[in-house]
Motif scaffolding. Structure first.
Motif, mmCIF file in Angstrom:
data_model
loop_
_atom_site.group_PDB
_atom_site.id
_atom_site.type_symbol
_atom_site.label_atom_id
_atom_site.label_comp_id
_atom_site.label_asym_id
_atom_site.label_seq_id
_atom_site.Cartn_x
_atom_site.Cartn_y
_atom_site.Cartn_z
ATOM 1 N N ARG A 41 17.678 5.289 51.120
ATOM 2 C CA ARG A 41 17.035 6.692 51.192
ATOM 3 C C ARG A 41 17.909 7.503 50.469
ATOM 4 N NH1 ARG A 41 12.280 5.773 52.055
ATOM 5 N NH2 ARG A 41 11.899 7.860 52.130
ATOM 6 N N THR A 42 18.420 7.038 49.218
ATOM 7 C CA THR A 42 19.127 7.695 48.374
ATOM 8 C C THR A 42 18.316 7.711 47.073
ATOM 9 O OG1 THR A 42 20.412 5.754 47.842
ATOM 10 C CG2 THR A 42 21.146 7.193 49.535
ATOM 11 N N VAL A 43 18.681 8.859 46.155
ATOM 12 C CA VAL A 43 18.490 8.786 44.848
ATOM 13 C C VAL A 43 19.471 8.622 43.897
ATOM 14 C CG1 VAL A 43 17.240 10.156 43.062
ATOM 15 C CG2 VAL A 43 16.269 10.317 45.278
ATOM 16 N N GLN A 44 19.415 8.124 42.728
ATOM 17 C CA GLN A 44 20.595 8.034 41.647
ATOM 18 C C GLN A 44 20.648 9.173 40.760
ATOM 19 O OE1 GLN A 44 20.408 4.350 39.985
ATOM 20 N NE2 GLN A 44 21.623 3.370 41.683
ATOM 21 N N VAL A 45 21.783 9.668 40.631
ATOM 22 C CA VAL A 45 21.980 10.811 39.759
ATOM 23 C C VAL A 45 23.127 10.062 38.665
ATOM 24 C CG1 VAL A 45 22.726 12.970 39.455
ATOM 25 C CG2 VAL A 45 21.431 12.503 41.406
ATOM 26 N N ARG A 46 22.803 10.400 37.389
ATOM 27 C CA ARG A 46 23.842 10.127 36.269
ATOM 28 C C ARG A 46 24.739 11.231 35.900
ATOM 29 N NH1 ARG A 46 20.607 7.855 31.652
ATOM 30 N NH2 ARG A 46 20.731 9.786 30.779
ATOM 31 N N ILE A 47 25.849 10.919 35.939
ATOM 32 C CA ILE A 47 26.693 11.925 35.325
ATOM 33 C C ILE A 47 27.682 11.514 34.176
ATOM 34 C CG2 ILE A 47 28.888 13.302 36.172
ATOM 35 C CD1 ILE A 47 27.897 12.612 38.977
ATOM 36 N N GLU A 48 27.542 12.250 33.152
ATOM 37 C CA GLU A 48 28.212 12.318 32.079
ATOM 38 C C GLU A 48 29.826 12.593 32.066
ATOM 39 O OE1 GLU A 48 27.838 12.771 27.154
ATOM 40 O OE2 GLU A 48 26.030 13.510 28.492
ATOM 41 N N LEU A 49 30.506 11.890 31.616
ATOM 42 C CA LEU A 49 32.049 12.088 32.114
ATOM 43 C C LEU A 49 32.933 11.445 30.947
ATOM 44 C CD1 LEU A 49 33.686 13.008 34.683
ATOM 45 C CD2 LEU A 49 34.181 10.630 35.133
ATOM 46 N N ASP A 50 33.835 12.541 30.221
ATOM 47 C CA ASP A 50 34.886 12.327 29.327
ATOM 48 C C ASP A 50 35.915 11.267 30.110
ATOM 49 O OD1 ASP A 50 33.600 13.380 27.328
ATOM 50 O OD2 ASP A 50 34.504 15.568 27.867
ATOM 51 N N ASN A 51 36.337 10.359 29.095
ATOM 52 C CA ASN A 51 37.293 9.301 29.626
ATOM 53 C C ASN A 51 38.456 9.383 28.556
ATOM 54 O OD1 ASN A 51 38.705 7.419 30.843
ATOM 55 N ND2 ASN A 51 37.696 5.457 29.689
ATOM 56 N N PRO A 52 39.395 10.510 28.918
ATOM 57 C CA PRO A 52 40.411 10.554 27.857
ATOM 58 C C PRO A 52 41.541 9.410 28.219
ATOM 59 C CG PRO A 52 40.704 11.999 29.765
ATOM 60 C CD PRO A 52 39.278 11.786 30.060
ATOM 61 N N LYS A 53 41.883 8.859 26.949
ATOM 62 C CA LYS A 53 43.051 7.683 26.874
ATOM 63 C C LYS A 53 42.610 6.745 27.634
ATOM 64 C CE LYS A 53 46.856 11.069 26.615
ATOM 65 N NZ LYS A 53 48.290 11.494 27.158
ATOM 66 N N GLY A 54 41.186 6.361 28.058
ATOM 67 C CA GLY A 54 40.532 5.248 28.534
ATOM 68 C C GLY A 54 41.169 4.766 29.925
ATOM 69 N N VAL A 55 41.599 6.035 30.720
ATOM 70 C CA VAL A 55 42.226 5.585 32.242
ATOM 71 C C VAL A 55 41.505 5.200 33.172
ATOM 72 C CG1 VAL A 55 44.163 7.309 31.744
ATOM 73 C CG2 VAL A 55 42.073 8.164 32.719
ATOM 74 N N LEU A 56 39.825 5.823 33.039
ATOM 75 C CA LEU A 56 38.812 5.272 33.805
ATOM 76 C C LEU A 56 38.160 3.981 33.281
ATOM 77 C CD1 LEU A 56 37.023 8.692 34.240
ATOM 78 C CD2 LEU A 56 38.656 7.564 35.856
ATOM 79 N N LYS A 57 37.878 3.007 34.459
ATOM 80 C CA LYS A 57 37.555 1.800 33.905
ATOM 81 C C LYS A 57 36.136 1.667 34.845
ATOM 82 C CE LYS A 57 41.869 1.038 32.801
ATOM 83 N NZ LYS A 57 42.129 1.407 31.430
ATOM 84 N N PRO A 58 35.123 0.923 34.133
ATOM 85 C CA PRO A 58 33.900 0.558 34.342
ATOM 86 C C PRO A 58 33.970 -0.221 35.880
ATOM 87 C CG PRO A 58 33.878 0.230 32.246
ATOM 88 C CD PRO A 58 35.327 0.306 32.402
ATOM 89 N N ALA A 59 33.219 0.180 36.717
ATOM 90 C CA ALA A 59 33.038 -0.550 38.123
ATOM 91 C C ALA A 59 33.960 0.029 38.967
ATOM 92 C CB ALA A 59 33.085 -2.159 37.848
ATOM 93 N N MET A 60 34.741 0.955 38.562
ATOM 94 C CA MET A 60 35.604 1.894 39.715
ATOM 95 C C MET A 60 34.651 2.557 40.504
ATOM 96 S SD MET A 60 38.822 3.536 38.007
ATOM 97 C CE MET A 60 40.264 2.756 37.415
ATOM 98 N N PHE A 61 35.313 2.941 41.938
ATOM 99 C CA PHE A 61 34.518 3.778 42.733
ATOM 100 C C PHE A 61 34.872 5.070 42.469
ATOM 101 C CE2 PHE A 61 33.776 -0.246 45.090
ATOM 102 C CZ PHE A 61 32.340 -0.124 45.346
ATOM 103 N N ALA A 62 34.037 5.979 42.663
ATOM 104 C CA ALA A 62 34.484 7.368 42.368
ATOM 105 C C ALA A 62 33.921 8.202 43.362
ATOM 106 C CB ALA A 62 33.657 7.892 41.135
#
Length: 524
Positions: free
Chosen positions: A319-340
């Motif tokens: 019973r949820t709706v997905q929302v897409r958020i655009e996010l800058d990734n300075p110096k590549g510290v964020l990794k795909p598949a991380m929980f936020a």
């Protein structure tokens, strides 16, 4: 004789005056009764209210679930729901209030999400011709590459043939420079077709073979020329963007077919966060809402983004709706598949009339606030609510700007209003069998009810059992009852069997709480 006549005349005169006074008195009394009766008859019943103070009215007489008669409300009595409480009692209850004012409701919606690759920044390396991988420059998944960096070399017979045809067409055009226009046009069409074939393979910028050297040049000269000519039978594929190698299927020496993906590269300078929004909250989220994201790897850092897209479908399982958020990734510290952890600012722009959320009493069927009219005088108001923030709620109707609303101890005041309704509407049978109750005006001033009795026991659930004497203010006879304690320390030091005096308040209908309990001197 004259004296006797005067005496008779005086007696007659007094008798006439007395008679006139009697008749005048009778007439006045009758007129007063008729006036009172007329006044009583003219009283108009507006409606009948619940005897326990619940938000329920009826246009006709009726009884509640306990068999108590609904109470008539006459014209001119509509304002009887006001509460009058002494200043000392207000201070004792700890009543506080705040003004209804215009505020910006900056509500934050807290949800979870996961970091994913921006699909618009993903590139696949797929040759459009058949060939063999002869050399790899980038040989590991996850390796960082720069735009234009060599990835691998390939050899393809088809490529050699196409480039040879194009080179011959260009040589033919050069040789036919003095030919007629029709001949040159035919050769130009052949050259254009060869060039288009190379363009379709994305290798049109590959150097073409140089003309063959003549035999007269000698062996040494021919060898020197060939060493300066690039190897045109191979093609080097380069990275189209700076990024990370997400997938590498290319193996040195392998044969590949047209359209087969050998590398997949993603630009991770910008990422997506896919957040899950509950169904009841999705109406508050809009494209462009500001977002703050944190991850467990760097809990002290805050990454700013914005809502870029709201998916058009609902997950029926969650019973949820997905929302897409655009996010800058300075110096590549964020990794795909991380929980936020995602905080979305969903408050509306502009100021609205709002009150503290603690001031609202929600009965389930309506919302009520207690308005402070004056010192010790309060009025319950039904309100219509709008958007909420963490600490404030929008009021659409029921309260005006600047009015003071009770923010603390309002449940005690609400209990008092219910108590007054119960006191004023006890059945006649109870009133006849119990001790005389206080007048309506006296009862309105009561919040706590004083009583005396004997403490029978202190129960395991924290309540106390007391055999009390008749309580005049409630019209209760003497009986044994269990009461809850506002504070467990009230019974400290008092032994069962002790004579006690206590004060009770009705917190909710039918729930009586002891707010004061002490042993009586000389009691056992």
């Amino acid at each position: 004789m004259n004296n006797l006549l005067k005496l008779i005349l005086g007696a007659l005169l007094l008798l006439g005056v007395a008679t006139a006074g009697y008749w005048f008195g009778m007439y006045s009394t009758s007129a007063a009764k008729e006036t009172a009766s007329a006044a009583k008859t003219e009283r108009k019943v507006l409606y009948y209210r619940n005897p326990m103070g619940l938000p329920d009215t009826s246009p006709v007489p009726k009884k509640d679930s306990m068999g108590m008669d609904y109470v008539p409300v006459y014209a001119g009595e509509e304002a009887t729901n006001q509460l009058n409480i002494s200043t000392d009692k207000v201070q004792k209850l700890g009543v506080q209030s705040a003004a209804a004012a215009l505020r910006e409701l900056d509500r934050t919606l807290r949800v979870t999400g996961r970091i994913e690759v921006d699909e618009r920044r993903t590139y696949a390396i797929s040759p459009k011709f058949e060939g063999w991988v002869e050399r790899l420059y980038v040989n590991t998944t996850g390796q960082t590459v720069s735009k234009g960096q060599p990835l691998f070399d390939v050899y393809s017979p088809e490529l050699v043939s196409a480039r040879g045809e194009y080179a011959l067409a260009l040589q033919g055009l050069a040789a036919l420079k003095d030919a007629d226009a029709e001949t040159k046009a035919g050769m130009q069409q052949l050259a254009d077709a060869s060039r288009s074939r190379l363009n379709n393979w994305d290798i049109a910028d590959v150097p073409l073979p140089s003309p063959q050297s003549s035999p007269a040049s000698g062996r040494g000269g021919e060898r020197e020329k060939q060493s300066s000519i690039p190897d045109n039978s191979r093609v080097t594929f380069r990275a189209p963007v700076t990024g990370i190698v997400l997938e590498k299927k290319a193996v040195q020496g392998m044969r590949f077919m047209p359209g087969e993906t050998l590398y997949q590269i993603a630009d991770l300078s910008s990422l997506w966060v896919i957040a899950e929004i509950n169904e009841q909250d999705i109406g508050q989220v809009h494209i462009g809402n500001r977002v703050q994201v944190t991850v467990d790897a760097w809990p002290e850092r805050m990454f700013d983004g914005k809502v870029d897209f709201i998916y058009p479908t609902l997950n029926s399982a969650t019973r949820t709706v997905q929302v897409r958020i655009e996010l800058d990734n300075p110096k590549g510290v964020l990794k795909p598949a991380m929980f936020a952890n995602v905080r979305i600012a969903v408050g509306q722009s502009g100021k609205v009339l709002a009150v503290p959320t603690s001031s609202v009493i929600d009965s389930g069927t309506r919302q009520v606030v207690l308005v402070r009219l004056a010192e010790g005088r309060f009025e319950p108001r039904a309100v219509t609510l709008g958007n909420r923030s963490d600490n404030y709620v929008e009021v659409l109707s029921g309260v005006a700007e600047g009015e003071q609303v009770v923010t603390s101890a309002n449940f005690l005041l609400d209990s008092e209003s219910n108590l007054k309704a119960a006191l004023g509407n006890m059945s006649e049978a109870q009133k006849n069998t119990l001790t005389p109750a206080l007048s309506h005006g006296e009862r309105e001033q009561i919040v706590g009810h004083q009583a005396q009795g004997t403490l029978d026991s202190i129960n395991d659930d924290g309540t106390v059992s007391i055999t009390h004497e008749p309580i005049k203010s409630l019209g209760w006879p003497g009986m044994t009852m269990d009461f809850a304690l506002a504070n467990s320390s009230l019974a400290a030091g008092i032994k069962p069997g002790s004579a006690v005096s206590f004060e009770i308040v009705e917190r909710t209908p039918g729930e009586w709480v002891i707010t004061k309990l002490q042993a009586r001197h000389g009691g056992h």
